[in-house]
Design an enzyme around this catalytic site. Structure first.
Site, PDB file in Angstrom:
ATOM      1  N   ARG A   1     -87.024   7.641 -24.038  1.00  0.00           N
ATOM      2  CA  ARG A   1     -86.544   6.353 -23.538  1.00  0.00           C
ATOM      3  C   ARG A   1     -87.213   5.167 -24.225  1.00  0.00           C
ATOM      4  O   ARG A   1     -86.559   4.198 -24.606  1.00  0.00           O
ATOM      5  CB  ARG A   1     -86.850   6.285 -22.027  1.00  0.00           C
ATOM      6  CG  ARG A   1     -86.403   5.040 -21.317  1.00  0.00           C
ATOM      7  CD  ARG A   1     -86.923   5.031 -19.868  1.00  0.00           C
ATOM      8  NE  ARG A   1     -86.772   6.318 -19.239  1.00  0.00           N
ATOM      9  CZ  ARG A   1     -85.627   6.750 -18.687  1.00  0.00           C
ATOM     10  NH1 ARG A   1     -84.579   5.972 -18.654  1.00  0.00           N
ATOM     11  NH2 ARG A   1     -85.549   7.949 -18.146  1.00  0.00           N
TER      12      ARG A   1
ATOM     13  N   CYS B   1     -62.365   6.392 -10.200  1.00  0.00           N
ATOM     14  CA  CYS B   1     -62.071   6.570  -8.770  1.00  0.00           C
ATOM     15  C   CYS B   1     -63.205   7.317  -8.085  1.00  0.00           C
ATOM     16  O   CYS B   1     -63.066   8.486  -7.708  1.00  0.00           O
ATOM     17  CB  CYS B   1     -60.742   7.285  -8.593  1.00  0.00           C
ATOM     18  SG  CYS B   1     -59.388   6.283  -9.188  1.00  0.00           S
TER      19      CYS B   1
HETATM   20  C1  LIG Z   1     -86.659  14.174 -21.499  1.00  0.00           C
HETATM   21  C2  LIG Z   1     -87.896  14.704 -22.118  1.00  0.00           C
HETATM   22  C3  LIG Z   1     -88.778  13.842 -22.783  1.00  0.00           C
HETATM   23  C4  LIG Z   1     -88.574  12.358 -22.870  1.00  0.00           C
HETATM   24  O1  LIG Z   1     -88.567  11.694 -21.665  1.00  0.00           O
HETATM   25  P1  LIG Z   1     -88.479  10.095 -21.696  1.00  0.00           P
HETATM   26  O2  LIG Z   1     -88.572   9.690 -20.287  1.00  0.00           O
HETATM   27  O3  LIG Z   1     -87.154   9.740 -22.279  1.00  0.00           O
HETATM   28  O4  LIG Z   1     -89.602   9.600 -22.525  1.00  0.00           O
HETATM   29  C5  LIG Z   1     -89.881  14.409 -23.401  1.00  0.00           C
HETATM   30  N1  LIG Z   1     -90.120  15.742 -23.347  1.00  0.00           N
HETATM   31  C6  LIG Z   1     -89.290  16.594 -22.722  1.00  0.00           C
HETATM   32  C7  LIG Z   1     -89.592  18.036 -22.716  1.00  0.00           C
HETATM   33  C8  LIG Z   1     -88.157  16.111 -22.076  1.00  0.00           C
HETATM   34  O5  LIG Z   1     -87.347  16.949 -21.452  1.00  0.00           O
END
Ligand SMILES: *Cc1c(COP(=O)(O)O)cnc(C)c1O
Length: 417
Positions: free
Chosen positions: A280, A348
């Site tokens: 993220r 919907c």
């Molecule tokens: C989703 C995920 C991340 C990243 O999470 P963010 O909140 O987007 O930083 C990192 N490692 C694993 C194993 C994940 O499943």
């Protein structure tokens, strides 16, 4: 200005707010490519990569691709020297297509379908440096059955979760990773057949400045485990992603320096490289979603309902996580009076609501709205529910380029026999 927003970082601010985007440029893009339209600024992706690398200079930084797997984004992230953490065989294929080599690729297998393991093991024959992270003894057996004896990392369930919503909390959930108490023996047993290179934990999404305690606890446990395994000379200890971003306009950004320090402190002395996996944080504020108002419904009984052409099939986060996204009306001056609105999409479903009771510069039919922080888990979670084609996406490099065309109605029935 918070601690994170110091003047010296103004060239690469810790957050890009929706108000900082050029409204005229976004409106032009909406006119040219129509809406709903995602816009990803690759320059901002690059800045986010650099801030992470600066804050964690000794760590191996791996981008969790599932936040946004678009080719232009993966190429940009790879170009900045980040590894790529993949959640599926499809993401592994995308990583290689974007120019990554085996050593850049970590495949995290969560209850992996046979098809995924087949594809990844096939890939591994040509790229023996890729790493597979496993969270169950079953997965280890299935890799062995396929002749895989390469780089293996064991995902540990740290027994501690963190997250902005229970649906993104993974750390304490039994689904993810081998139980902490079994981790040492799983790692030691795996050494007979594999090159065990690391241990891994991911607590969930939402490390925030206010509360680093869960993150600290996860990292502390991983440090303890790494020390218990110090005779194995592990290459890395991966403490996952989950670095939060400020979705609300008045929320301060995460101070990466503080997180990095807390991580180092909690890990303690270990003879292995620290690895992190932000998803993220790399892409959220590099993306906006543009959408057009098609309906304005005023009533004495309710607040004004503003209908738009983007829905939960375009941006799922509000419906799935009650997520907040800033909204800006690009078609009016900033001094336009604000009214109380509910913004709803064309699907919907009652949950197809972007926001409720939000002050917004009075919208009219045809106005273009921008939705902020849409770069992470935005396009990626788009679906064709209600037979609604997925949106188009433009990247700024900085000149705009169409990166994904709008899905056609014809494409919706292409798979049917
Ligand atoms: C989703 C995920 C991340 C990243 O999470 P963010 O909140 O987007 O930083 C990192 N490692 C694993 C194993 C994940 O499943």
């Amino acid at each position: 200005m918070s601690a994170g927003e110091s003047a010296e970082s103004s060239a690469n601010p810790p957050v890009r707010r929706l108000s900082a985007w050029d409204a005229d440029e976004l409106a032009r893009l909406a006119a040219e490519h129509e809406t709903p339209l995602y816009v990803m600024d690759l320059g901002r992706v690059r800045e986010n990569c650099r801030r992470l690398r600066d804050a964690f200079p000794d760590a191996d930084v791996r981008y969790a691709a599932k936040a946004h797997t678009g080719r232009a984004v993966l190429e940009t992230v790879h170009g900045e020297g980040l590894g790529i953490e993949c959640a599926s065989a499809g993401e592994v294929e995308r990583a290689f297509a974007a120019g990554a080599s085996g050593e850049d690729v970590q495949y995290t297998a969560v209850n992996p379908p046979d098809r995924d393991l087949d594809v990844v093991v096939e890939r591994w024959h040509d790229a023996p440096d890729l790493t597979v992270t496993v969270g169950a003894r079953d997965t280890i057996d299935r890799l062995r059955d396929r002749g895989f004896d390469g780089r293996l990392c064991v995902r540990v369930n740290p027994g501690v979760g963190a997250g902005h919503h229970e649906k993104v909390t993974t750390g304490g959930h039994a689904k993810f990773g081998v139980p902490y108490a079994d981790a040492e023996s799983v790692v030691r047993d795996a050494r007979d057949d594999f090159d065990v290179v690391g241990i891994h934990a991911h607590a969930g999404s939402g490390i925030s400045g206010d509360d680093l305690s869960a993150h600290r606890e996860v990292v502390r446990r991983m440090g303890d485990l790494a020390r218990a395994l110090s005779d194995l000379r592990l290459e890395f200890v991966d403490v996952g992603g989950g670095f939060g971003v400020p979705y609300r306009e008045d929320e301060p950004p995460l101070d990466l320096g503080t997180v990095a320090e807390a991580t180092r402190d909690a890990l303690g002395d270990v003879d292995a490289q620290l690895a992190i996996e932000p998803g993220r944080y790399v892409v959220a504020d590099a993306g906006v979603l543009l959408t057009t108002v098609n309906t304005v419904k005023e009533s004495d009984e309710y607040e004004t309902v503003v209908g738009i052409d983007a829905g939960m099939t375009t941006l799922l986060r509000p419906a799935m996580y009650d997520a907040y996204h800033a909204i800006r009306n690009l078609s009016v001056n900033d001094d336009e009076t604000e009214i109380d609105v509910t913004v709803a999409g064309p699907i919907c479903e009652t949950s197809d609501v972007l926001c409720e009771h939000r002050p917004l510069a009075r919208p009219s039919r045809g106005d273009v709205l921008a939705v902020g922080n849409a770069g992470a888990y935005g396009y990626e979670m788009a679906s064709t529910y209600n037979s609604r084609p997925r949106p188009a996406e433009v990247v700024l490099e900085p000149a705009p380029r169409l990166a994904r065309r709008r899905e056609t109605l014809a494409a919706l029935t292409e798979l049917e026999r």
